[in-house]
Write a protein that holds these residues in place. Structure first.
Motif, PDB file in Angstrom:
ATOM      1  N   ALA A 144       9.668 -12.926   0.999  1.00 32.10           N
ATOM      2  CA  ALA A 144       9.805 -12.311  -0.328  1.00 32.10           C
ATOM      3  C   ALA A 144       8.598 -11.431  -0.649  1.00 32.10           C
ATOM      4  CB  ALA A 144       9.960 -13.397  -1.387  1.00 32.10           C
ATOM      5  N   LEU A 145       7.414 -11.970  -0.405  1.00 30.51           N
ATOM      6  CA  LEU A 145       6.191 -11.233  -0.729  1.00 30.51           C
ATOM      7  C   LEU A 145       6.081  -9.950   0.096  1.00 30.51           C
ATOM      8  CD1 LEU A 145       4.146 -12.209  -2.804  1.00 30.51           C
ATOM      9  CD2 LEU A 145       2.688 -12.986  -0.945  1.00 30.51           C
ATOM     10  N   SER A 146       6.373 -10.046   1.387  1.00 30.47           N
ATOM     11  CA  SER A 146       6.238  -8.868   2.248  1.00 30.47           C
ATOM     12  C   SER A 146       7.325  -7.834   1.960  1.00 30.47           C
ATOM     13  CB  SER A 146       6.257  -9.267   3.724  1.00 30.47           C
ATOM     14  OG  SER A 146       7.448  -9.942   4.041  1.00 30.47           O
ATOM     15  N   SER A 147       8.522  -8.264   1.557  1.00 33.67           N
ATOM     16  CA  SER A 147       9.568  -7.281   1.235  1.00 33.67           C
ATOM     17  C   SER A 147       9.188  -6.471   0.004  1.00 33.67           C
ATOM     18  CB  SER A 147      10.915  -7.991   1.029  1.00 33.67           C
ATOM     19  OG  SER A 147      10.866  -8.880  -0.074  1.00 33.67           O
ATOM     20  N   ILE A 148       8.630  -7.136  -0.999  1.00 34.21           N
ATOM     21  CA  ILE A 148       8.194  -6.419  -2.202  1.00 34.21           C
ATOM     22  C   ILE A 148       6.985  -5.539  -1.886  1.00 34.21           C
ATOM     23  CG2 ILE A 148       7.248  -6.715  -4.529  1.00 34.21           C
ATOM     24  CD1 ILE A 148       8.875  -9.338  -4.687  1.00 34.21           C
ATOM     25  N   ALA A 149       6.036  -6.085  -1.126  1.00 36.60           N
ATOM     26  CA  ALA A 149       4.824  -5.329  -0.797  1.00 36.60           C
ATOM     27  C   ALA A 149       5.136  -4.092   0.035  1.00 36.60           C
ATOM     28  CB  ALA A 149       3.833  -6.228  -0.062  1.00 36.60           C
ATOM     29  N   ALA A 150       6.083  -4.206   0.968  1.00 39.66           N
ATOM     30  CA  ALA A 150       6.420  -3.052   1.810  1.00 39.66           C
ATOM     31  C   ALA A 150       6.965  -1.908   0.960  1.00 39.66           C
ATOM     32  CB  ALA A 150       7.457  -3.476   2.862  1.00 39.66           C
ATOM     33  N   ILE A 151       7.865  -2.221   0.054  1.00 38.86           N
ATOM     34  CA  ILE A 151       8.434  -1.178  -0.819  1.00 38.86           C
ATOM     35  C   ILE A 151       7.348  -0.558  -1.688  1.00 38.86           C
ATOM     36  CG2 ILE A 151      10.012  -0.790  -2.759  1.00 38.86           C
ATOM     37  CD1 ILE A 151      11.791  -3.005  -1.535  1.00 38.86           C
ATOM     38  N   ARG A 152       6.523  -1.409  -2.291  1.00 35.36           N
ATOM     39  CA  ARG A 152       5.488  -0.898  -3.207  1.00 35.36           C
ATOM     40  C   ARG A 152       4.447  -0.060  -2.470  1.00 35.36           C
ATOM     41  NH1 ARG A 152       2.858  -5.316  -6.802  1.00 35.36           N
ATOM     42  NH2 ARG A 152       2.035  -3.432  -7.794  1.00 35.36           N
ATOM     43  N   GLU A 153       4.026  -0.505  -1.292  1.00 34.66           N
ATOM     44  CA  GLU A 153       2.991   0.234  -0.576  1.00 34.66           C
ATOM     45  C   GLU A 153       3.515   1.578  -0.062  1.00 34.66           C
ATOM     46  OE1 GLU A 153       1.096  -1.862   2.631  1.00 34.66           O
ATOM     47  OE2 GLU A 153      -0.425  -0.306   2.897  1.00 34.66           O
ATOM     48  N   ILE A 154       4.730   1.568   0.476  1.00 34.30           N
ATOM     49  CA  ILE A 154       5.278   2.816   1.027  1.00 34.30           C
ATOM     50  C   ILE A 154       5.544   3.833  -0.081  1.00 34.30           C
ATOM     51  CG2 ILE A 154       7.276   3.827   2.180  1.00 34.30           C
ATOM     52  CD1 ILE A 154       7.422   1.250   3.869  1.00 34.30           C
ATOM     53  N   LEU A 155       6.214   3.400  -1.144  1.00 36.79           N
ATOM     54  CA  LEU A 155       6.526   4.337  -2.227  1.00 36.79           C
ATOM     55  C   LEU A 155       5.287   4.687  -3.052  1.00 36.79           C
ATOM     56  CD1 LEU A 155       9.959   2.983  -3.517  1.00 36.79           C
ATOM     57  CD2 LEU A 155       9.517   4.847  -1.920  1.00 36.79           C
TER      58      LEU A 155
END
Length: 200
Positions: A144-155
């Motif tokens: 869960a944490l990495s899925s949210i972090a991936a979206i936030r960091e990339i965008l």
């Protein structure tokens, strides 16, 4: 106890069916606060894994000695011990990350995921089952944490693990790196998972 889930069931349930963030809505403070980049998110996930695994194992080992009116105190002291170890380890060997995560490592002491697993599983089942439960829940939390972090960091920055993955012309969405971006991403991910679950 015949009606308790087996170790395999505990492990599998923690990853998706009973995901602590997306299905149980636990640990949201840390999830929203440290998910603006992958390195911080994975460091938090590793810290929670260490604390949850150790706390579950110790609680299971002493489960026959627990008194009902003292169990929450024992859980809290056990969790606090391992949180202190994780906090001091980060301060000693990953100082910059320790500063980045700030108070969120010490706040693992009050993370509902951990005390919930001590109460629901570790205080009632064997060490092996408690360890399987801790690993499954930790994987679910990390997912869960990495899925949210991936979206936030990339965008938010056009980068992933600090490396640029979007063109330099990408207009960084600064809001994604800020608290509103955490709420927005989490809300959309939660809605998507609920929509997928309801259409199965």
């Amino acid at each position: 106890m015949a009606d308790q889930p087996t170790a395999t069931e505990r492990f599998i349930q923690g990853i998706l069916p009973e995901n602590p963030v997306y299905r149980q809505l636990l640990g949201l403070c840390a999830t929203l606060a440290v998910s603006n980049n992958m390195k911080a998110a994975l460091t938090m996930a590793a810290s929670v894994t260490f604390v949850l695994l150790c706390a579950n194992v110790v609680t299971s080992l002493i489960r026959n000695l627990l008194k009902p009116h003292l169990r929450i105190v024992v859980f809290t002291l056990t969790i606090a011990t391992f949180v202190t170890i994780a906090d001091r380890f980060l301060a000693a060997y990953l100082y910059q990350m320790s500063k980045t995560l700030g108070p969120y490592i010490p706040l693992i002491i009050v993370n509902c995921i951990i005390i919930c697993r001590c109460e629901v599983c570790a205080s009632k089942q064997s060490v092996f089952t408690a360890a399987s439960d801790a690993i499954g829940q930790s994987l679910g939390f990390a997912l869960a944490l990495s899925s949210i972090a991936a979206i936030r960091e990339i965008l938010g920055t056009g980068m992933f693990f600090g490396l640029r993955v979007l063109p330099a012309a990408w207009p960084d969405w600064v809001i994604m790196a800020l608290p509103p971006g955490a709420f927005l991403t989490f809300g959309l991910m939660l809605a998507a998972i609920n929509w997928i679950s309801s259409n199965k």
